[in-house]
Design a protein around this motif. Structure first.
Motif, short mmCIF file in Angstrom:
data_model
loop_
_atom_site.label_atom_id
_atom_site.label_comp_id
_atom_site.label_asym_id
_atom_site.label_seq_id
_atom_site.Cartn_x
_atom_site.Cartn_y
_atom_site.Cartn_z
N UNK A 168 0.82 -1.22 0.00
CA UNK A 168 0.00 0.00 0.00
C UNK A 168 0.85 1.27 0.00
N UNK A 169 2.15 1.10 -0.08
CA UNK A 169 3.04 2.26 -0.15
C UNK A 169 3.48 2.81 1.19
N UNK A 170 3.21 2.10 2.30
CA UNK A 170 3.69 2.55 3.61
C UNK A 170 5.19 2.29 3.72
N UNK A 171 5.87 3.22 4.39
CA UNK A 171 7.32 3.28 4.28
C UNK A 171 8.06 3.02 5.59
N UNK A 172 9.18 2.31 5.48
CA UNK A 172 10.17 2.26 6.54
C UNK A 172 9.87 1.31 7.68
N UNK A 173 10.70 1.44 8.69
CA UNK A 173 10.64 0.57 9.86
C UNK A 173 9.29 0.63 10.55
N UNK A 174 8.70 1.84 10.61
CA UNK A 174 7.44 2.02 11.33
C UNK A 174 6.24 2.16 10.39
N UNK A 175 6.48 1.95 9.09
CA UNK A 175 5.41 1.95 8.08
C UNK A 175 4.55 3.21 8.12
N UNK A 176 5.17 4.32 7.79
CA UNK A 176 4.47 5.60 7.72
C UNK A 176 3.85 5.81 6.35
N UNK A 177 2.67 6.46 6.35
CA UNK A 177 2.06 6.91 5.11
C UNK A 177 2.52 8.33 4.79
N UNK A 178 2.45 8.70 3.53
CA UNK A 178 2.93 10.01 3.10
C UNK A 178 2.18 11.16 3.78
N UNK A 179 0.88 11.00 3.99
CA UNK A 179 0.09 12.08 4.61
C UNK A 179 0.47 12.28 6.07
N UNK A 180 0.72 11.19 6.78
CA UNK A 180 1.15 11.32 8.18
C UNK A 180 2.51 12.00 8.25
N UNK B 19 3.68 14.25 6.31
CA UNK B 19 3.50 15.69 6.10
C UNK B 19 3.11 16.40 7.40
N UNK B 20 2.33 15.71 8.23
CA UNK B 20 1.88 16.30 9.49
C UNK B 20 3.04 16.58 10.44
N UNK B 21 4.12 15.82 10.28
CA UNK B 21 5.28 16.02 11.17
C UNK B 21 6.46 16.64 10.42
N UNK B 22 6.16 17.26 9.26
CA UNK B 22 7.16 18.08 8.58
C UNK B 22 8.06 17.36 7.59
N UNK B 23 7.66 16.19 7.10
CA UNK B 23 8.47 15.45 6.14
C UNK B 23 7.72 15.40 4.81
N UNK B 24 8.31 15.98 3.77
CA UNK B 24 7.63 16.10 2.49
C UNK B 24 8.33 15.33 1.36
N UNK B 25 9.40 14.65 1.70
CA UNK B 25 10.12 13.87 0.70
C UNK B 25 10.19 12.41 1.16
N UNK B 26 9.20 11.59 0.75
CA UNK B 26 9.15 10.19 1.21
C UNK B 26 10.40 9.39 0.84
N UNK B 27 10.99 9.66 -0.31
CA UNK B 27 12.17 8.92 -0.73
C UNK B 27 13.36 9.21 0.19
N UNK B 28 13.53 10.48 0.54
CA UNK B 28 14.59 10.85 1.48
C UNK B 28 14.34 10.20 2.83
N UNK B 29 13.09 10.19 3.24
CA UNK B 29 12.71 9.57 4.52
C UNK B 29 13.08 8.09 4.55
N UNK B 30 12.76 7.38 3.46
CA UNK B 30 12.95 5.94 3.41
C UNK B 30 14.41 5.55 3.59
#
Length: 223
Positions: free
Chosen positions: A98-110, A112-123
């Protein structure tokens, strides 16, 4: 004449080599400097039961037999590591179906709420993922502060409600869904796309020490 000169150099070199070998063969490494004898090393998961990890989204991934699992107990670190293990098998680079990312499986919209707008950089940034987990937990704790005060210690759906269980459920389903579950006394039991429910997370992650998480309405993940 050439033969005599050759002998003149060969004999001293041979003697030197013999002396070196004699000295080297007597050198011993003190292995006690590298011993773990006397250390108390505890593990929460044995190799017998830790061969496969199933995350909250249904994906199964193998775990190496060589991995060891330090005992973290009910600490904050134990809380986040247990949740990360459940979400992704503790894989910072996991992306589910479903596109959830990383160790804690974050969604892109969540994010954004905590100030992260680049999912690829986050991953590809484990440090940012850890900061995101804490920031999201702080934000959820602020949103759910009244419900934490009201419901912790009560039994809902056969589960003793704890702060850590509430925060884990909010990570799974969002704080709004947790409010609905608690205020309906379990009748509004949200499940994610893979069938994992709020009740399941309330039970599975109960009793951890989450006092380290400070409620913060404007929490952001900043490196």
């Amino acid at each position: 004449m050439i033969k005599k000169k050759t002998n003149f150099f060969v004999i001293p070199l041979a003697i030197g080599a013999l002396i070196f070998l004699a000295l080297y063969s007597n050198t011993k490494v003190d292995l006690t400097n590298y011993s773990t004898e006397g250390l108390e090393i505890d593990f929460t998961v044995s190799k017998d039961i830790a061969l496969l990890a199933k995350d909250s989204k249904g994906a199964v991934s193998p775990i190496s037999n060589d991995i060891q699992f330090p005992y973290l107990g009910k600490s904050y670190v134990g809380f986040k590591e247990a949740l990360g293990f459940k979400e992704s098998g503790s894989n910072y680079f996991r992306v589910n179906t479903l596109g959830y990312l990383g160790k804690y499986q974050f969604g892109a919209e969540t994010l954004k709420l905590i100030g992260i707008y680049n999912p690829n950089q986050f991953l590809y940034n484990p440090e940012l993922q850890e900061k995101a987990f804490l920031a999201n937990a702080e934000r959820n704790k602020w949103i759910l502060r009244k419900d934490i005060n009201r419901f912790v210690g009560k039994t809902i759906g056969g589960v003793n409600v704890t702060e850590s269980g509430i925060l884990a459920a909010a990570h799974l389903a969002g704080p709004g869904s947790v409010k609905k579950y608690l205020r309906s006394y379990g009748s509004n039991n949200f499940k994610d796309a893979y069938g994992t429910s709020i009740r399941h997370y309330l039970k599975k992650f109960s009793g951890y020490d989450t006092s380290h998480i400070v409620p913060n309405k404007k929490a952001k993940a900043v490196l």
